[in-house]
Design an enzyme around this catalytic site. Structure first.
Site, short mmCIF file in Angstrom:
data_model
loop_
_atom_site.label_atom_id
_atom_site.label_comp_id
_atom_site.label_asym_id
_atom_site.label_seq_id
_atom_site.Cartn_x
_atom_site.Cartn_y
_atom_site.Cartn_z
N TYR A 71 0.81 -1.22 0.00
CA TYR A 71 0.00 0.00 0.00
C TYR A 71 0.85 1.28 0.00
O TYR A 71 0.74 2.08 -0.93
CB TYR A 71 -1.02 0.01 1.14
CG TYR A 71 -1.89 1.26 1.09
CD1 TYR A 71 -2.82 1.42 0.08
CD2 TYR A 71 -1.73 2.29 2.00
CE1 TYR A 71 -3.59 2.57 -0.02
CE2 TYR A 71 -2.49 3.45 1.92
CZ TYR A 71 -3.41 3.58 0.91
OH TYR A 71 -4.16 4.73 0.81
N LYS B 279 1.23 3.74 -3.40
CA LYS B 279 0.74 5.13 -3.37
C LYS B 279 1.88 6.11 -3.65
O LYS B 279 1.69 7.13 -4.32
CB LYS B 279 0.07 5.45 -2.02
CG LYS B 279 -1.21 4.70 -1.75
CD LYS B 279 -2.31 4.95 -2.77
CE LYS B 279 -3.10 6.20 -2.53
NZ LYS B 279 -4.26 6.34 -3.43
#
Length: 371
Positions: free
Chosen positions: A154, A158
């Site tokens: 994650y 990002k």
């Protein structure tokens, strides 16, 4: 001002829904295209009520489908890209990287092909860290250029996607125009329909109203979902303004509000104490022990990987994320975008509490039916 339209990806999500509702109030907006992999029937009903203000076109599709993305962008004036996969258990590494990075690249390429001049990306505070629970960051700001060291899917997806978005600012569109991009990094987002809050409250309801105390060492400045949505609207207005756009393109902004600084545990408690909830009074494990236990669990996962997929219940990244002093100022967003929270802490708390109240009512009804 000429009529314009906007595509919102991840429109079925917690934040996406709020953005769509605020967008519907914008001047001269002709059409909102709402895109997600699937929409719940009750949400489609909500969106249909907005049709009296603006045309809402529902697009069910995957952002990894290039054809679908190109069709969604065709004839659109702006894209607000909130779609992403958040999975702290890291069970779907390849899916997370694909959706969060490749999906974003597909959208940017579609903007160039379809001459869409504005692209706003919902980034994450995790792009900046925290990298160590020992480091104290209070009222951080954009000039510090913080960057996460974690390789978990994650935060790293990002971080990569945000870099791609900001680097695309200034690209030449097919018709010779220019693509303007910017990214917003919200703090931890709370509010009605938050999946994290939902799971925390459900766990507490099944545990005599006792909330987890796992995250009590943190000090953060959570942000209400309505204020994050409002920041997206202001970024959109700024990029549509020829005078403001050159200063904003290629920039990222931390988005917080006036919610008091507190731990994640205290936030849950402050939102639910009126219903009789309390924080677990159990003996808390020292942070350094928790961190090394996470390390051992990760090592076990690595050593077992050739024969068995073991997913640690928590990792060093999760321990650090949930137990750090990590707060940020919204001063730059205020200066460049004219951002001021639309909802006060009192309003945000009240709206969230009303929703928690409805969850408790549902839980009680379900219990009665079972008995």
């Amino acid at each position: 001002m000429a009529a314009w339209s906007c595509l919102v990806t991840g429109a079925g999500g917690f934040l996406g829904q709020k953005i769509v509702h605020l967008l519907a109030e914008e001047m001269e907006l002709q059409e909102i295209r709402v895109m997600d992999i699937a929409f719940k029937p009750e949400l489609l009903e909500e969106f249909s009520k907005l049709q009296s203000k603006v045309k809402v076109t529902v697009l069910e599709g995957n952002i990894l489908d290039i054809q679908c993305v190109r069709q969604a962008c065709q004839g659109t004036s702006a894209v607000i890209h909130t779609a992403s996969i958040v999975d702290f258990n890291e069970k779907r590494e390849d899916v997370i990287m694909n959706v969060n990075v490749k999906g974003t690249q597909h959208l940017l390429e579609a903007c160039v092909q379809s001459n869409v001049p504005i692209f706003i990306y919902t980034s994450s505070l995790e792009v900046a860290g925290p990298n160590s629970y020992k480091e104290v960051v209070q009222n951080g700001h954009e000039e510090e250029r913080r960057e996460t060291i974690w390789t978990d899917p994650y935060p790293s997806s990002k971080k990569i996607a945000e870099k791609v978005v900001l680097a695309a600012s200034g690209w030449t569109l097919k018709n010779g125009g220019t693509l303007y991009t910017c990214a917003l990094r919200p703090m931890y987002i709370y509010g009605e329909r938050s999946q994290y809050l939902l799971s925390d409250i459900k766990r507490a309801l099944n545990n005599n109203g006792i909330l987890d105390s796992f995250r009590q060492f943190s000090i953060v400045n959570p942000v209400y979902v309505g204020n994050v949505a409002w920041a997206h609207i202001l970024a959109l207005r700024a990029l549509r303004d020829p005078k403001k756009a050159p200063n904003i393109q290629g920039q990222f902004y931390y988005i917080s509000d006036d919610t008091p600084y507190q731990s994640y545990s205290d936030l849950n408690y402050n939102l639910s104490k009126e219903f009789g909830f309390s924080i677990s009074a159990g003996i808390s494990c020292p942070l350094f022990l928790l961190y090394w236990l996470a390390f051992l669990l990760e090592m076990a996962s690595f050593l077992l990987s050739p024969i068995y997929r073991f997913h640690p219940p928590f990792t060093r990244h999760i321990v650090t994320l949930t137990n750090s002093v990590f707060t940020f100022s919204y001063e730059k967003a205020s200066r460049d975008l004219g951002y001021k929270p639309l909802f006060s802490w009192e309003e945000s708390r009240q709206k969230t509490m009303e929703w928690i109240g409805s969850l408790i009512k549902e839980h009680k009804t379900l219990k009665r039916k079972m008995h």
